[in-house]
Design an enzyme around this catalytic site. Structure first.
Site, mmCIF file in Angstrom:
data_model
loop_
_atom_site.group_PDB
_atom_site.id
_atom_site.type_symbol
_atom_site.label_atom_id
_atom_site.label_comp_id
_atom_site.label_asym_id
_atom_site.label_seq_id
_atom_site.Cartn_x
_atom_site.Cartn_y
_atom_site.Cartn_z
ATOM 1 N N SER A 85 1.444 1.341 -12.699
ATOM 2 C CA SER A 85 0.780 -0.075 -12.673
ATOM 3 C C SER A 85 0.919 -0.588 -14.158
ATOM 4 O O SER A 85 0.498 0.156 -15.085
ATOM 5 C CB SER A 85 -0.614 -0.046 -12.130
ATOM 6 O OG SER A 85 -1.367 -1.614 -12.381
ATOM 7 N N TYR A 106 -9.886 2.151 -11.877
ATOM 8 C CA TYR A 106 -8.697 2.456 -11.215
ATOM 9 C C TYR A 106 -7.400 2.592 -12.165
ATOM 10 O O TYR A 106 -6.658 3.343 -11.980
ATOM 11 C CB TYR A 106 -8.557 1.151 -10.152
ATOM 12 C CG TYR A 106 -7.098 0.884 -9.875
ATOM 13 C CD1 TYR A 106 -6.582 1.562 -9.131
ATOM 14 C CD2 TYR A 106 -6.197 0.227 -10.535
ATOM 15 C CE1 TYR A 106 -5.091 1.535 -8.549
ATOM 16 C CE2 TYR A 106 -4.929 -0.281 -10.303
ATOM 17 C CZ TYR A 106 -4.235 0.702 -9.193
ATOM 18 O OH TYR A 106 -3.036 0.511 -8.960
ATOM 19 N N LYS A 137 -4.578 5.546 -12.943
ATOM 20 C CA LYS A 137 -3.024 5.535 -13.297
ATOM 21 C C LYS A 137 -2.744 6.015 -14.588
ATOM 22 O O LYS A 137 -1.713 6.741 -14.808
ATOM 23 C CB LYS A 137 -2.766 4.115 -12.968
ATOM 24 C CG LYS A 137 -2.989 3.646 -11.927
ATOM 25 C CD LYS A 137 -2.006 4.174 -10.664
ATOM 26 C CE LYS A 137 -2.071 3.724 -9.416
ATOM 27 N NZ LYS A 137 -1.514 4.473 -8.356
HETATM 28 P P1 NAD Z 1 -1.796 0.729 0.039
HETATM 29 O O1 NAD Z 1 -3.380 0.734 0.193
HETATM 30 O O2 NAD Z 1 -1.389 -0.463 1.150
HETATM 31 O O3 NAD Z 1 -1.303 1.835 0.427
HETATM 32 C C1 NAD Z 1 -1.740 3.148 -0.027
HETATM 33 C C2 NAD Z 1 -1.674 3.915 1.024
HETATM 34 O O4 NAD Z 1 -2.124 5.196 0.660
HETATM 35 C C3 NAD Z 1 -2.466 3.628 2.221
HETATM 36 O O5 NAD Z 1 -1.765 3.860 3.423
HETATM 37 C C4 NAD Z 1 -3.640 4.603 2.321
HETATM 38 O O6 NAD Z 1 -4.374 4.856 3.642
HETATM 39 C C5 NAD Z 1 -3.142 5.824 1.609
HETATM 40 N N1 NAD Z 1 -3.981 6.792 1.087
HETATM 41 C C6 NAD Z 1 -5.010 6.439 0.145
HETATM 42 N N2 NAD Z 1 -5.493 7.590 -0.325
HETATM 43 C C7 NAD Z 1 -5.072 8.576 0.414
HETATM 44 C C8 NAD Z 1 -5.282 10.044 0.416
HETATM 45 N N3 NAD Z 1 -6.331 10.720 -0.359
HETATM 46 N N4 NAD Z 1 -4.356 10.911 1.214
HETATM 47 C C9 NAD Z 1 -3.526 10.328 1.975
HETATM 48 N N5 NAD Z 1 -3.060 8.921 1.986
HETATM 49 C C10 NAD Z 1 -4.064 8.112 1.273
HETATM 50 O O7 NAD Z 1 -1.455 0.234 -1.340
HETATM 51 P P2 NAD Z 1 -0.125 -0.504 -1.816
HETATM 52 O O8 NAD Z 1 -0.340 -1.771 -2.283
HETATM 53 O O9 NAD Z 1 0.881 -0.075 -0.958
HETATM 54 O O10 NAD Z 1 -0.099 0.415 -3.237
HETATM 55 C C11 NAD Z 1 0.569 1.802 -3.040
HETATM 56 C C12 NAD Z 1 0.540 2.573 -4.655
HETATM 57 O O11 NAD Z 1 0.969 1.529 -5.697
HETATM 58 C C13 NAD Z 1 -1.017 2.952 -4.740
HETATM 59 O O12 NAD Z 1 -0.937 3.776 -5.609
HETATM 60 C C14 NAD Z 1 -1.317 1.636 -5.675
HETATM 61 O O13 NAD Z 1 -2.285 2.110 -6.685
HETATM 62 C C15 NAD Z 1 0.090 1.311 -6.513
HETATM 63 N N6 NAD Z 1 0.308 -0.060 -7.118
HETATM 64 C C16 NAD Z 1 0.049 -1.171 -6.275
HETATM 65 C C17 NAD Z 1 -0.120 -2.533 -6.854
HETATM 66 C C18 NAD Z 1 -0.356 -3.632 -5.923
HETATM 67 O O14 NAD Z 1 -0.552 -4.680 -6.580
HETATM 68 N N7 NAD Z 1 -0.369 -3.387 -4.563
HETATM 69 C C19 NAD Z 1 0.288 -2.673 -8.218
HETATM 70 C C20 NAD Z 1 0.557 -1.517 -8.889
HETATM 71 C C21 NAD Z 1 0.532 -0.432 -8.398
HETATM 72 C C1 WQD Z 2 -3.327 -12.608 -10.109
HETATM 73 C C2 WQD Z 2 -3.885 -13.873 -10.773
HETATM 74 C C3 WQD Z 2 -6.134 -14.000 -11.162
HETATM 75 C C4 WQD Z 2 -7.247 -13.990 -6.817
HETATM 76 C C5 WQD Z 2 -4.327 -6.668 -9.968
HETATM 77 C C6 WQD Z 2 -4.732 -5.426 -10.671
HETATM 78 C C7 WQD Z 2 -3.522 -4.666 -11.035
HETATM 79 C C8 WQD Z 2 -2.420 -4.545 -9.819
HETATM 80 C C9 WQD Z 2 -2.221 -5.762 -9.303
HETATM 81 C C10 WQD Z 2 -2.603 -2.203 -9.043
HETATM 82 C C11 WQD Z 2 -5.002 -13.582 -11.858
HETATM 83 C C12 WQD Z 2 -5.812 -15.258 -10.177
HETATM 84 C C13 WQD Z 2 -6.574 -14.096 -7.987
HETATM 85 C C14 WQD Z 2 -8.189 -15.531 -6.552
HETATM 86 C C15 WQD Z 2 -7.159 -16.259 -8.647
HETATM 87 N N1 WQD Z 2 -2.872 -3.622 -8.805
HETATM 88 N N2 WQD Z 2 -6.589 -15.236 -9.090
HETATM 89 N N3 WQD Z 2 -8.060 -16.387 -7.332
HETATM 90 O O1 WQD Z 2 -5.446 -9.157 -11.380
HETATM 91 O O2 WQD Z 2 -2.819 -9.428 -12.005
HETATM 92 O O3 WQD Z 2 -3.717 -7.496 -10.974
HETATM 93 O O4 WQD Z 2 -3.461 -6.319 -8.720
HETATM 94 O O5 WQD Z 2 -2.342 -1.726 -9.805
HETATM 95 O O6 WQD Z 2 -4.046 -3.544 -11.673
HETATM 96 O O7 WQD Z 2 -5.655 -5.548 -11.624
HETATM 97 O O8 WQD Z 2 -3.690 -9.650 -9.740
HETATM 98 O O9 WQD Z 2 -3.574 -10.900 -7.651
HETATM 99 O O10 WQD Z 2 -5.873 -10.124 -8.374
HETATM 100 O O11 WQD Z 2 -4.593 -12.066 -9.849
HETATM 101 O O12 WQD Z 2 -7.405 -17.280 -9.298
HETATM 102 O O13 WQD Z 2 -8.554 -15.429 -5.680
HETATM 103 O O14 WQD Z 2 -4.532 -14.696 -9.679
HETATM 104 O O15 WQD Z 2 -7.245 -14.497 -11.923
HETATM 105 O O16 WQD Z 2 -4.743 -14.591 -12.916
HETATM 106 P P1 WQD Z 2 -3.914 -8.919 -11.143
HETATM 107 P P2 WQD Z 2 -4.312 -10.756 -8.687
#
Ligand code: NAD
Ligand code: WQD
Length: 338
Positions: free
Chosen positions: A124, A149, A153
């Protein structure tokens, strides 16, 4: 030979599975449904026209993982499984360290035991911490994460790097996602958060759908174009395609490789609201409230390394991201829960 997709029932995993199947890859999905539900598997089947192998298993369950590696001919892993809620990670750090870090170590152990040494990992932009200034580049020093969190990562990146250093047969591709939004253009799969959404786009779509009264905009006094936070939103299908390119890299070369997956463009909260209203034709009422603790003013990528080394660029713009997010929410007002 099959690709094991941990967390493949989740938001980004399910979109990546669709792209893998479309490219002719054999896929095994592994998930414990902690943050997803079985219905997504039916949708994947309907969309792809293919039967996909699925194993309900926790990545912390070594014996369970061993069985999966024995059952299928797996030669690479795309590792999405993890918990991702920043606020929850502050309240339950042990759960996050156990699930994300413990789970990844157990997964890597099972991989090594079965001679599978290619992994693409979901990292991330949060690993860049507070001290780096956008556009964020892979050469910048990571760390200084502000919540458990993000720290999971950062630690997992270190762990995977150390594993590859100890055994050069490994290929580790670390992908640093920026802000994934949008959904498959069919409107059949998308993000289905439990309870009150933490992230901006799911909150906006729920307001548009009448499930929430208004959007709280967290601060309008940042040093940005209109005072609201700026982020690098990326369409989830572009992100999914980036995984196929990363997988190609992992097959082609051993080593540890780190790539940003973003568009390189920043949009403020109010710019996203405006784009969403235009794409959906629905008004999104909002109120300006206090800043959310821990938020940065601006965060966007320099995506040039992925372009140069993987031949990957994000193709979909903010209008398409908003239109697809809305279509998914409108077609599935309660996500997969119906
Ligand atoms: P998500 O929660 O929709 O998907 C994650 C999946 O992993 C889920 O289906 C959950 O049931 C499964 N899971 C969690 N723990 C598990 C375990 N111990 N064993 C087996 N399955 C397990 O999330 P997502 O948004 O699809 O994110 C996927 C990956 O990308 C995550 O690692 C997340 O941290 C990373 N990521 C997401 C974002 C975002 O904003 N969505 C941003 C950066 C990184
Ligand atoms: C985006 C912008 C908020 C909600 C998070 C995690 C990051 C990554 C992605 C996994 C910001 C604003 C949000 C609301 C708002 N996840 N906001 N009202 O914070 O950039 O990142 O998700 O790795 O680790 O921290 O994403 O979508 O929460 O926010 O004004 O109800 O929207 O302040 O500026 P963020 P976000």
């Amino acid at each position: 030979m099959a690709v094991l997709v941990t967390g493949g029932a989740g938001y980004i995993g399910s979109h990546t599975v669709i792209e893998l199947l479309a490219s002719g890859k054999e896929v095994v999905i592994l998930d414990n449904f902690y943050n997803s539900c079985p219905k997504v598997l039916e949708r994947i089947k309907a969309l792809s026209g293919k039967e996909v192998a699925f194993e309900e298993c926790d990545i912390r369950d070594k014996a369970g993982l061993d069985k999966v590696f024995e059952k299928y001919d797996i030669d690479s892993v795309i590792h999405f499984a993890g918990l991702k809620a920043v606020g929850e990670s502050c309240q339950k750090p042990m759960l996050y360290y156990d699930n994300n870090i413990g789970g990844t170590v157990t997964l890597c152990q099972a991989m090594a035991d079965h001679g599978c040494k290619r992994i693409v990992f979901s990292s991330s932009a949060t690993v860049y911490g507070e001290h780096n200034v956008s556009p964020l580049k892979e050469t910048m020093t990571a760390g200084g994460t502000t919540n458990p969190y993000g720290t999971t990562k950062f630690f997992i990146e270190q762990i995977l790097t150390d594993i590859e250093k100890s055994d050069p047969e490994w290929s580790v591709c670390i992908l640093r996602y920026f802000n994934p939004i949008g959904a498959h253009e069919s409107g059949m799969i998308g993000e289905s958060p439990n309870g009150i959404p933490n992230n901006l786009m799911p909150y906006i779509t729920q307001v548009a759908e009448g499930k929430r009264e208004f959007l709280s905009v967290y601060g309008n006094d940042y040093d940005t174009v209109d005072g609201t936070g700026v982020r690098d939103y990326i369409h989830v299908v572009d992100l999914a395609k980036g995984h196929l390119k990363a997988l190609d890299k992992a097959y082609a070369e051993n080593g540890t490789f780190i790539y940003n997956l973003g568009t390189g463009c920043g949009y403020s909260v109010l710019q996203v609201v405006e784009a969403f209203e235009k794409a959906s034709g629905v008004k999104v009422p909002y109120k300006i409230v206090d800043r959310r603790p821990g938020d940065l003013a601006t965060c966007f990528s320099d995506p040039s390394k992925a372009k140069e080394e993987l031949g990957w660029v994000a193709e979909k713009g903010i209008d398409e991201m908003c239109a697809d997010s809305y279509r998914w929410q409108h077609n599935n007002p309660n996500g997969y829960e119906d």
